[in-house]
Each structure stands twice: as C-alpha cells, then as structure tokens.
Design an enzyme around this catalytic site. Structure first.
Site, PDB file in Angstrom:
ATOM      1  N   GLY A  81       0.822  -1.214   0.000  1.00  0.00           N
ATOM      2  CA  GLY A  81       0.000   0.000   0.000  1.00  0.00           C
ATOM      3  C   GLY A  81       0.854   1.262   0.000  1.00  0.00           C
ATOM      4  N   ARG A 145       1.223  -5.730  -4.981  1.00  0.00           N
ATOM      5  CA  ARG A 145       1.234  -6.637  -3.826  1.00  0.00           C
ATOM      6  C   ARG A 145       1.707  -8.052  -4.153  1.00  0.00           C
ATOM      7  NH1 ARG A 145      -0.657  -4.469   0.772  1.00  0.00           N
ATOM      8  NH2 ARG A 145      -2.150  -2.753   0.719  1.00  0.00           N
ATOM      9  N   ASP A 176       5.633  -7.948   5.635  1.00  0.00           N
ATOM     10  CA  ASP A 176       5.691  -9.093   4.714  1.00  0.00           C
ATOM     11  C   ASP A 176       6.746  -8.883   3.634  1.00  0.00           C
ATOM     12  OD1 ASP A 176       3.848 -10.619   5.956  1.00  0.00           O
ATOM     13  OD2 ASP A 176       2.167 -10.030   4.665  1.00  0.00           O
ATOM     14  N   LYS A 202       8.243   0.572   5.535  1.00  0.00           N
ATOM     15  CA  LYS A 202       7.107   1.387   5.077  1.00  0.00           C
ATOM     16  C   LYS A 202       5.799   0.823   5.584  1.00  0.00           C
ATOM     17  CE  LYS A 202       4.458  -0.081   2.567  1.00  0.00           C
ATOM     18  NZ  LYS A 202       3.520  -0.812   1.708  1.00  0.00           N
ATOM     19  N   THR A 203       4.860   1.602   5.969  1.00  0.00           N
ATOM     20  CA  THR A 203       3.430   1.306   6.072  1.00  0.00           C
ATOM     21  C   THR A 203       2.762   2.366   6.925  1.00  0.00           C
ATOM     22  OG1 THR A 203       1.654  -0.176   6.713  1.00  0.00           O
ATOM     23  CG2 THR A 203       3.652  -0.420   7.996  1.00  0.00           C
ATOM     24  N   ASP A 205       0.189   1.870   8.440  1.00  0.00           N
ATOM     25  CA  ASP A 205      -0.433   1.185   9.584  1.00  0.00           C
ATOM     26  C   ASP A 205       0.404   1.278  10.855  1.00  0.00           C
ATOM     27  OD1 ASP A 205      -2.273   0.519   7.720  1.00  0.00           O
ATOM     28  OD2 ASP A 205      -2.102  -1.647   7.919  1.00  0.00           O
TER      29      ASP A 205
HETATM   30  P1  FBP Z   1       0.555  -1.962   3.661  1.00  0.00           P
HETATM   31  O1  FBP Z   1       0.516  -2.864   4.839  1.00  0.00           O
HETATM   32  O2  FBP Z   1       0.963  -2.621   2.411  1.00  0.00           O
HETATM   33  O3  FBP Z   1       1.390  -0.747   3.936  1.00  0.00           O
HETATM   34  O4  FBP Z   1      -0.913  -1.419   3.394  1.00  0.00           O
HETATM   35  C1  FBP Z   1      -1.720  -1.029   4.446  1.00  0.00           C
HETATM   36  C2  FBP Z   1      -3.051  -0.512   3.988  1.00  0.00           C
HETATM   37  O5  FBP Z   1      -3.005   0.849   3.676  1.00  0.00           O
HETATM   38  C3  FBP Z   1      -4.088  -0.806   5.073  1.00  0.00           C
HETATM   39  O6  FBP Z   1      -4.204   0.239   5.981  1.00  0.00           O
HETATM   40  C4  FBP Z   1      -5.328  -1.107   4.277  1.00  0.00           C
HETATM   41  O7  FBP Z   1      -6.126  -2.039   4.940  1.00  0.00           O
HETATM   42  C5  FBP Z   1      -4.807  -1.709   3.020  1.00  0.00           C
HETATM   43  O8  FBP Z   1      -3.519  -1.190   2.831  1.00  0.00           O
HETATM   44  C6  FBP Z   1      -5.655  -1.446   1.813  1.00  0.00           C
HETATM   45  O9  FBP Z   1      -5.109  -2.140   0.725  1.00  0.00           O
HETATM   46  P2  FBP Z   1      -5.449  -1.878  -0.791  1.00  0.00           P
HETATM   47  O10 FBP Z   1      -4.605  -0.726  -1.235  1.00  0.00           O
HETATM   48  O11 FBP Z   1      -5.027  -3.131  -1.472  1.00  0.00           O
HETATM   49  O12 FBP Z   1      -6.904  -1.544  -0.905  1.00  0.00           O
END
Ligand code: FBP
Length: 552
Positions: A81, A145, A176, A202-203, A205
């Site tokens: 993400g 992803r 991951d 990165k994230t 979250d």
């Molecule tokens: P990452 O763990 O890859 O950083 O992504 C987190 C996130 O932003 C979450 O907060 C959310 O649930 C998810 O990605 C949404 O994913 P997508 O972009 O596939 O809709």
C-alpha cells in the site's frame, strides 16, 4: 503537467539528513555493533538463514569512508500500500548513489515486485526524479502486492539481476515485503549471486516497528491527515450539535492509526482492537460501551459525538472471528457454487442458518442486513471474507442504535441519536509527506545506499532517535533476521517479521486509557488542523504523539 504552488515549493525543500550523514559520502564510516539474534525461535531462524543470520548491527558515523569503491547498479521496488514519503526514499537513494559515482545506475522496477519478475523497469535520471521530490504517492514507478517468496521467483529475479549487472536490490515495504527481502537476501547469498538486498520500513499502519525500528514511514503524514479531518468533523459536530459521527480509519490489523488519531483529537470514543481482543469483548458489549457515552452526553444536553473505529476491529471480536471462520468453512470449495445458485436472500439466509453453529448464528442474526450480505459478497483470492471491506463504522452505529432503542423503550434514554459515517484511509496514503516523513524517507534511502556501499546484505535501513531533531538522528542498519520469529501462516510454520500490535502496557495506550472516560462524557476535542510545511519548527517538524510518548 500543471503544478500547484505547493508542489513547486516542495520541489525546492531540502530534506534534513541525520547529522552523521551530512559531511558527504567520503566522510561516512561504519561502527559495527553487537552480533544479533532473532527475537524468538533462534535455532529455527538460524537454520533457515545460514548465510545471513546473526550478523552485527551497524551504525554510521563521521570518519573516513573505507568502503571498496565499485560501480553500483541498484534496482528499487515499491511494495504494498502507498505511504507518504516513498518518493523521497527513492530520491535519497538516487542522490547518494550519484554523489558517490556519476556512473552508478538506479533502475526502478515498475508496479511492485512483479516488475522485477517481468523485467519491467525504467532508469532514473535527474530530469525524471526531480518531478517527484517531496511529493506523495508511489506513482514514480507504481506499487503492487505480488509476493516474492518462491524459489522459482527468486531464480527469475536472479536472471534479471544478471542481465542488468545489478549489484543490489532495495525493497521498500511493510513486514511481509521485508520478510521476503530477507528470504531473497539469503537466496542470493547462498547462490553467491553478488547481489545485496536492503529493506526500508514502510506502512501507514505503523505496525512495522520494534526495539530497532522506531516507526515505519508514512504513519506520521497519514495520521496527521486523518487527525485534521477528524478535528474538522469534531468542530462541525460541536457547532451543529446534532450528529454522532462514526469514523473508520485504516489499519488492516493493528490500531496504531486509530490510537494516534485519538491522542491528537481527543474524541468521545476510540475503539482499540487489541483491547477488544484482550478483554474478549462481544459486539453487544462494545455497542453498550458506546451507547453509555451517547446517553451520558445526551443527559448533559449534547446529542452529538465522535467515535473512531479501527478498520480491523471486527477480526479482534472473538465471536465475530469465529463467525468469519465458520462462513469461510461454509463456503469452502464447491459449496460456494451451491450458495451462489440460490436466487433470493431468504433462501441464502436459510442456507446460512443451516450451516452455522447456534452461537455464530446468534451473532449473525444481530448484524444489520447490509453487513450480513457484505460477509457473503467480497471474497479474497483464497475464498475468504475480506474483513477490511466490512463497513464497521455502519455496523457499530447500527448496533448502538438498536441498544439505544431498547433503552428508550425502558425509559432510560430520552435523547436523540442521528449517526453519520466516514471512512478515512486512501485520503492519507498519498498526501504530501510532512517534513518529518520527507526527512525520514530521504534519510532511509540515502542510508540504504550507504549499506549497499559497505557491502551489507539482508539489512533493513535504520534511522533512529526520531523524536529528536534530525541533526541528532542515528543512521545504521539492522539484520532483518533479528526481527523475525516463526508464525503459522496458511497452515505452515514460516519465518516472518513480528508484527507490532498496540501494546496495552505501552505509554501511548496508557495515556489514552487515563483520559478516555473524561473524553467520553465531556467535549474535550482538539483540532490539529492541516499539516504545515513552512513555519516554526514546533508547528512543522513535530512527529507523532505515539512516538513522543514512547520516548518520554
Ligand atoms: P501496507 O501494509 O501494504 O502498507 O498497506 C496497508 C493498507 O493501507 C491498510 O491500511 C489497508 O487495509 C490496506 O492497505 C488497503 O489495501 P489496498 O490498497 O489493497 O486496498
């Protein structure tokens, strides 16, 4: 392309590096620290990573650069993400690489890890990269992803690296992706490939953190963006005095985003998934808890409020988790076809009633119909319910309404309850990075190149002491295996980086816990306002309340 005035201004922002990296490449040397061990399951992790396990942690400092100079061809990948600051990681990496040797090359693999497998890339030059400095987004090369995890994929990756003469790969991703970076690093080492792998944390979250990594990038900007919006909604609520706002915020499993937003805005309610799990709270108990706040505020003449709901909360409610497991089981394999052939919701409901245990059916029955249907609509590629797509803000407001209706019938609630719903997620992932994220990310990328130059493999770029001014930040590297333990994934024991959930004994949660009863009844809202990029340092450069409390 027409540029906004802020974008033009941000192009000339010069990100701050840690003091020890400021004297130029020729003045950066390495101080090796202690040998490392994985956080748990040492023997198993060691056996799985014989070539990269147990290496030393390292710190950079001012001094003569002693690395062996060679031409570097580096490939970079954005994974998962979006998170604000990703562009600056690439810029920091590019600048360090070019400052070292103009002949060095940076390739960007497009659309995530699949770009490496498909050999889909671009080569960065000044003109291209300068359009992305200090901007949000991952559109510089795109993200994806695809997981890099099988031996076959690694073999293809190695072929692509050989074709371009690649000496190192930098993977910018979450837990991951960095786990996969460690496995790829081990594969390259085992095959004497001469390709190093470096990860960057990165994230939005915020769940990739530990004793070494103080925070993942993007968390600062994303939570500031959501907090601005929540503050604005609180001010609207306090002006109009007629709505309860239920606001879901991103955070696939951990509640760091919700907690940080609560610390910044002091809403009436903020659920913390980790607490819900530890207290084994049921949906009815959660609804009762929120309804208590509605009633108490109503008795004070305040028929309005704000509740923050973390995206992943339903998975932490034990009875809901069980329901999801049973639904996954109920629709496994060909049983899904039989279900999908049923034409009316009534028929489908009967099928569900037949298949679920009595306890899970009781939970299913109290859900609003739109949520019940959501549980059967969207499936992930493995056929599982996609919990993140459940509109939990609507679920909890419906449960609170039902609870209040009962109280009304008993005469214990005489107020009004009008709910509005919001979901803040994608709004924050590509915002212009705050000064903190712009500086932190640039430093992570610059530092990643220093790790490459000094020959490290299977390391995470590490910049710490982040609650202090950038001058005092400490740059270095940490073997990724140090952060790993064994976990059960898809029926197999796998080595993975331990995900950081909100610690209920940690200072950020303790602060929230000490204040939330007052916030639930009184109106204690704070209004953080928009991210500021220019102005006094206490307005522009401060990072999160979470980090400040953790480092107190
Ligand atoms: P990452 O763990 O890859 O950083 O992504 C987190 C996130 O932003 C979450 O907060 C959310 O649930 C998810 O990605 C949404 O994913 P997508 O972009 O596939 O809709």
């Amino acid at each position: 392309m027409k540029l906004s005035p802020l974008q033009i201004a941000r192009y000339s922002y010069v990100p701050k590096l840690p003091g020890m990296l400021r004297n130029g490449i020729s003045e950066i040397c390495v101080k090796e620290g202690a040998l490392t061990e994985s956080v748990a399951d040492q023997e198993k992790i060691k056996a799985l990573f014989p070539n990269t396990y147990g290496k030393r942690e390292i710190t950079f400092q001012k001094g003569k650069n002693t690395s062996v100079s060679k031409k570097q061809v580096v490939g970079v990948i954005l994974s998962g993400g979006q998170a604000p600051g990703g562009h600056n990681v690439v810029c920091g990496l590019y600048d360090a690489l070019k400052q070292t040797n103009k002949e060095n090359v940076l390739l960007g693999f497009k659309n995530g890890p699949s770009g490496l497998l498909d050999d889909n890339y671009l080569i960065f030059d000044d003109e291209y990269i300068n359009q992305f400095r200090n901007t949000g987004g991952f559109d510089i090369i795109g993200s994806g992803r695809t997981k890099l995890e099988t031996k076959e994929q690694f073999a293809v990756a190695l072929e692509v690296c050989k074709k371009h003469g690649i000496t190192a790969i930098v993977i910018i991703g979450g837990d991951d992706s960095n786990t996969n970076a460690a496995v790829l690093a081990e594969y390259f080492a085992a095959n004497n490939a001469g390709v190093q792998v470096i990860g960057c944390p990165k994230t939005i979250d915020g769940d990739l953190k530990n004793d070494d990594i103080e925070c993942s990038f993007g968390f600062d900007t994303a939570t500031k963006t959501y907090s601005e919006l929540i503050g604005n909604i609180q001010r609207d609520a306090n002006s109009a005095k007629k709505y309860w706002h239920f606001i879901k915020v991103m955070g696939r499993s951990a509640s760091h985003v919700a907690l940080e937003c609560a610390l910044e805005t002091q809403p009436n309610i903020c659920l913390i998934s980790e607490e819900v799990a530890s207290k084994k709270m049921s949906l009815a108990q959660i609804a009762d808890y929120i309804a208590d706040s509605v009633v108490k505020r109503s008795e004070k003449g305040m028929n309005f409020g704000v509740a923050i709901i973390p995206e992943g909360v339903v998975e932490f409610v034990p009875e809901f988790k069980k329901l999801i497991q049973e639904i996954n089981e109920l629709l496994a394999g060909s049983k899904a076809d039989a279900f999908n052939l049923l034409s009316t919701w009534k028929e489908k409901y009967a099928f569900i009633e037949e298949g679920l245990t009595k306890e899970s059916m009781a939970v299913f029955a109290i859900l609003p119909e739109n949520i019940q249907q959501q549980l059967f609509m969207e499936r992930d590629p493995h056929g599982n319910v996609q919990v993140s797509l459940i509109e939990s803000e609507k679920l909890f407001s419906a449960l609170v309404k039902a609870n209040l209706d009962e109280r009304k019938a008993k005469g214990t609630f005489k107020g009004k309850f009008n709910a509005l719903h919001h979901f803040f997620g994608y709004e924050g992932r590509c915002a212009f990075p705050s000064n903190f994220d712009a500086d932190y990310c640039y430093s992570l990328g610059y530092n990643a190149f220093m790790l490459i130059q000094y020959g490290y493999n299977g390391y995470l770029s590490k910049v710490s002491n982040l609650s202090k001014p950038a001058e005092e930040w400490v740059a270095g590297g940490m073997p990724i295996t140090k952060m790993m333990n064994m976990e059960r994934r898809h029926g197999e024991d796998k080595p993975v980086i331990k995900k950081a959930l909100v610690e209920l004994e940690g200072k950020p949660f303790k602060y929230f816990e000490a204040h939330r009863d007052e916030w639930a009844v009184e109106t204690c809202y704070t209004y953080p306002g928009a991210i500021q990029y220019y102005g006094p340092t206490e307005v522009c450069d401060l990072t999160t309340r979470t980090l400040a409390l953790e480092k107190e």
